[in-house]
Design a protein around this motif. Structure first.
Motif, mmCIF file in Angstrom:
data_model
loop_
_atom_site.group_PDB
_atom_site.id
_atom_site.type_symbol
_atom_site.label_atom_id
_atom_site.label_comp_id
_atom_site.label_asym_id
_atom_site.label_seq_id
_atom_site.Cartn_x
_atom_site.Cartn_y
_atom_site.Cartn_z
ATOM 1 N N PRO A 1 0.819 -1.220 0.000
ATOM 2 C CA PRO A 1 0.000 0.000 0.000
ATOM 3 C C PRO A 1 0.849 1.265 0.000
ATOM 4 O O PRO A 1 2.002 1.266 0.430
ATOM 5 N N ALA A 2 0.257 2.330 -0.479
ATOM 6 C CA ALA A 2 0.936 3.624 -0.472
ATOM 7 C C ALA A 2 0.979 4.176 0.943
ATOM 8 O O ALA A 2 0.120 3.889 1.778
ATOM 9 N N GLY A 3 2.003 4.974 1.209
ATOM 10 C CA GLY A 3 2.110 5.613 2.512
ATOM 11 C C GLY A 3 3.513 5.527 3.073
ATOM 12 O O GLY A 3 4.469 5.135 2.390
ATOM 13 N N THR A 4 3.629 5.875 4.351
ATOM 14 C CA THR A 4 4.923 5.902 5.031
ATOM 15 C C THR A 4 5.117 4.617 5.831
ATOM 16 O O THR A 4 4.221 4.187 6.566
ATOM 17 N N TYR A 5 6.292 4.024 5.689
ATOM 18 C CA TYR A 5 6.664 2.788 6.374
ATOM 19 C C TYR A 5 7.800 3.085 7.363
ATOM 20 O O TYR A 5 8.645 3.950 7.102
ATOM 21 N N THR A 6 7.819 2.345 8.461
ATOM 22 C CA THR A 6 8.952 2.395 9.387
ATOM 23 C C THR A 6 9.660 1.053 9.348
ATOM 24 O O THR A 6 9.071 0.016 9.672
ATOM 25 N N TYR A 7 10.914 1.087 8.932
ATOM 26 C CA TYR A 7 11.727 -0.123 8.767
ATOM 27 C C TYR A 7 12.582 -0.291 10.015
ATOM 28 O O TYR A 7 13.305 0.627 10.411
ATOM 29 N N GLN A 8 12.522 -1.472 10.672
ATOM 30 C CA GLN A 8 13.113 -1.645 11.997
ATOM 31 C C GLN A 8 14.048 -2.853 12.050
ATOM 32 O O GLN A 8 13.739 -3.906 11.488
ATOM 33 N N ALA A 9 15.156 -2.692 12.770
ATOM 34 C CA ALA A 9 16.065 -3.797 13.079
ATOM 35 C C ALA A 9 16.149 -3.930 14.594
ATOM 36 O O ALA A 9 16.273 -2.927 15.309
ATOM 37 N N HIS A 10 16.075 -5.171 15.085
ATOM 38 C CA HIS A 10 16.042 -5.420 16.525
ATOM 39 C C HIS A 10 17.062 -6.494 16.899
ATOM 40 O O HIS A 10 17.378 -7.380 16.103
ATOM 41 N N THR A 11 17.516 -6.453 18.147
ATOM 42 C CA THR A 11 18.272 -7.545 18.754
ATOM 43 C C THR A 11 17.639 -7.876 20.098
ATOM 44 O O THR A 11 17.026 -7.022 20.741
ATOM 45 N N GLY A 12 17.793 -9.133 20.520
ATOM 46 C CA GLY A 12 17.258 -9.547 21.815
ATOM 47 C C GLY A 12 16.818 -10.989 21.786
ATOM 48 O O GLY A 12 17.418 -11.836 21.113
#
Length: 629
Positions: free
Chosen positions: A520-531
């Protein structure tokens, strides 16, 4: 007795000997507390002491560390009980800071066990058992803000839990009140805790839901004033049978829990769980509060390259005996025991234990990386040479240190269960600086050629991913990537499990991420995690990108590449094992010896003279990758 030179091993904080015992075993299941921190900086410890090999003389010992670091009774301790064959003690402080110790014993050798309490006015007998009950044993104690003493104990055989209270310093007691019938399969799980701000008191226990203590629920009941109880209002916090736990299909509680009231008067419970429906030695540690629900602190049911399920012995699991504390800033800490270092078992086949800790800055929602604060390993060593830090527990007050006590067992296994051999074992206090256990996993994600705008038909972008371990210890963790869609839902992209990164180590990747045309169109937040994926986040980073429009006919996928193609870069880590030349050589009286390790390794470094005579053992334990001197 040979006193192990533990100060040359890999401890976090300084172990201090407070006494000794031939009787390594301290508790069957729940330990409550055997150590307390006083407001003036004093530390109080008690333990079950076998005075001779075979423990024909079993007594209760006590020691106190003054604010200046001096132990009142040296490195031996002092006997407090008068009755015969005393054991299984727990400790709290009264409002004046005096120790209050509960235990069971016999009025005469070979007699029936009864519960006793020792405090500043001497030894006090608790009430006789109710009619039809032969013995009440395994007492656990706490003191509330009014100086009322509360004790919970179990009938023997353990099918009922009882409660009593003294409002005059132990001189008189109310009759035992039945709290609950738990059945003979529920183990010795009872514990009790008070809230020193409000006067509330809570009793906790586990109750088997089948005929096995390894398939139990966790319960507690609370009194708002410490005197008015309605035991029928007990709360089952796990409710495994009705799906009340996040892992109801694969785990059940064991008879092992610890309760803490935080500075807001809220109850926190830590407990051990084991595999279900087929029991095994693995264990998990959980935290529960009314606000957080059930959150996993640590543990696994699967072996890894750094986790091996060594034989923990009877009444034990490879990860168990949790204990909670809180500092003045509201940070929660959890301590537990593990016998999981691969290959680290005694010559008799029992796992050597270490003490682990972690912390939570958000009330128990998220728990940080576990830290081994003892870090000894003596694989295959015979009796008298094992280093097994066992039956650890922690004071409920944390300061700039965590205040721990444990038995330094020189032959792993519980001696009254026929495990191991009789050895004279030191009892240690260890103050662990909280600054030394902080998790600092730095994650960065830097997009290449920002801003990123994906056209309607889809496309791709690249970014640099860096994970750096700035902790003082090696970390084992999961790494995963996900994206928050414009509708706020989360889509999983990539996960890698069981990553090991030594202190100072760094992982660097150039990653490529595809975005499908149907996104879909719009703003995305791309995330990297550790744990610990699915439970705890130790480090994370993110950036935003935009999809300009939708073209569902264009196809495509959310494929992510680059992790497996690149190499791991570990800064300051040698490629091979190297023992450098000493300088100066020959030397008198001092020299410098350095060595380097490409990975966490077991190291023995011993100095011999020119005639082959052993002069000193400098290192005998596990060391992290890197350069050591």
């Amino acid at each position: 007795m040979m006193k192990p030179n533990v100060w040359e091993l890999d401890y976090v904080g300084q172990p201090e000997q407070v006494g000794t015992t031939w009787y390594d075993y301290q508790h069957n299941s729940s330990m409550s507390r055997m150590i307390a921190y006083e407001d003036d900086g004093s530390v109080h410890c008690c333990w079950m002491n076998g005075l001779v090999s075979g423990a024909s003389q079993r007594v209760i010992y006590y020691n106190k560390r003054l604010p200046d670091g001096t132990w009142v009774y040296g490195d031996v301790g002092n006997q407090v009980n008068v009755t015969a064959f005393a054991g299984y003690c727990t400790l709290d402080l009264d409002v004046s800071g005096n120790p209050v110790i509960a235990y069971h014993a016999t009025p005469a050798a070979g007699g029936t066990y009864s519960c006793y309490l020792w405090n500043s006015t001497g030894e006090h007998a608790l009430p006789a058992p109710p009619a039809g009950i032969t013995e009440i044993t395994w007492p656990h104690v706490c003191v509330d803000v009014r100086d009322y003493i509360h004790v919970v104990a179990a009938s023997n055989p353990t099918n009922k839990i009882y409660y009593t209270r003294s409002e005059d310093g132990g001189a008189t007691w109310i009759d035992w009140q039945e709290v609950v019938t738990v059945g003979t399969s529920s183990g010795v799980s009872q514990t009790v805790c008070s809230d020193l701000a409000t006067g509330k008191v809570a009793i906790g226990w586990t109750k088997a839901v089948t005929t096995s203590l390894y398939q139990s629920d966790v319960w507690y009941v609370e009194s708002s004033d410490g005197t008015t109880w309605n035991f029928a209002n007990a709360v089952n916090i796990t409710q495994f049978g009705s799906g009340g736990h996040p892992m109801s299909s694969t785990t059940r509680a064991y008879a092992d829990l610890n309760i803490l009231y935080d500075s807001n008067g809220d109850i926190h419970i830590a407990y051990t769980s084991v595999p279900y429906p087929t029991y095994g030695d693995p264990g998990m540690i959980w935290h529960w509060s009314e606000a957080t629900g059930h959150q996993k602190v640590t543990g696994t049911f699967e072996e890894t390259s750094w986790i091996s399920f060594n034989d923990p012995g009877v009444w034990r699991n490879c990860i168990d005996h949790p204990s909670l504390s809180e500092d003045a800033d509201g940070v929660l800490y959890c301590q537990w025991g593990q016998c999981t270092t691969p290959g680290d078992s005694s010559a008799g086949g029992y796992g050597n234990w270490d003490v682990y800790v972690t912390y939570s800055t958000d009330g128990g929602y998220n728990w940080m990386a576990p830290v081994n604060v003892t870090g000894t390993a003596t694989p295959g060593d015979p009796p008298g040479q094992c280093f097994s830090e066992n039956w650890a527990n922690m004071a409920k007050v944390a300061t700039d240190k965590l205040h721990l006590q444990y038995i330094f067992d020189l032959d792993a296994g519980g001696i009254p269960q026929g495990e191991g051999t009789w050895t004279l074992n030191p009892v240690f206090y260890q103050g662990v600086p909280v600054d030394s256990i902080l998790t600092n996993i730095v994650v960065t994600v830097e997009p290449i050629n920002p801003p990123i705008i994906i056209p309607p038909g889809g496309g791709s972008f690249q970014y640099e991913l860096t994970i750096e371990n700035q902790c003082d210890f090696t970390v084992h963790f999961d790494g995963w990537i996900d994206v928050i869609l414009p509708n706020s839902s989360i889509y999983d992209i990539l996960a890698r499990y069981g990553i090991t990164l030594p202190s100072g180590g760094m992982i660097m990747r150039t990653m490529t991420q595809n975005v499908p045309g149907g996104a879909p169109a719009g703003t995305y937040t791309y995330q990297a995690h550790t744990g610990d994926k699915g439970w705890n986040v130790w480090g994370e980073a993110s950036f935003n990108f935009t999809k300009s429009a939708v073209d569902g006919s264009a196809g495509g996928s959310w494929n992510c590449s680059g992790w497996d193609e690149d190499v791991t870069v570990v800064e300051n880590t040698p490629e091979t094992h190297v023992l450098s030349s000493v300088y100066p050589n020959p030397f008198n009286p001092t020299t410098a010896i350095s060595y380097q390790l490409p990975a966490t390794s077991f190291v023995n470094l011993t100095v011999y003279d020119i005639y082959g005579r052993r002069i000193a053992e400098l290192v005998n334990g596990w060391r992290d990758a890197g350069v050591h001197r």
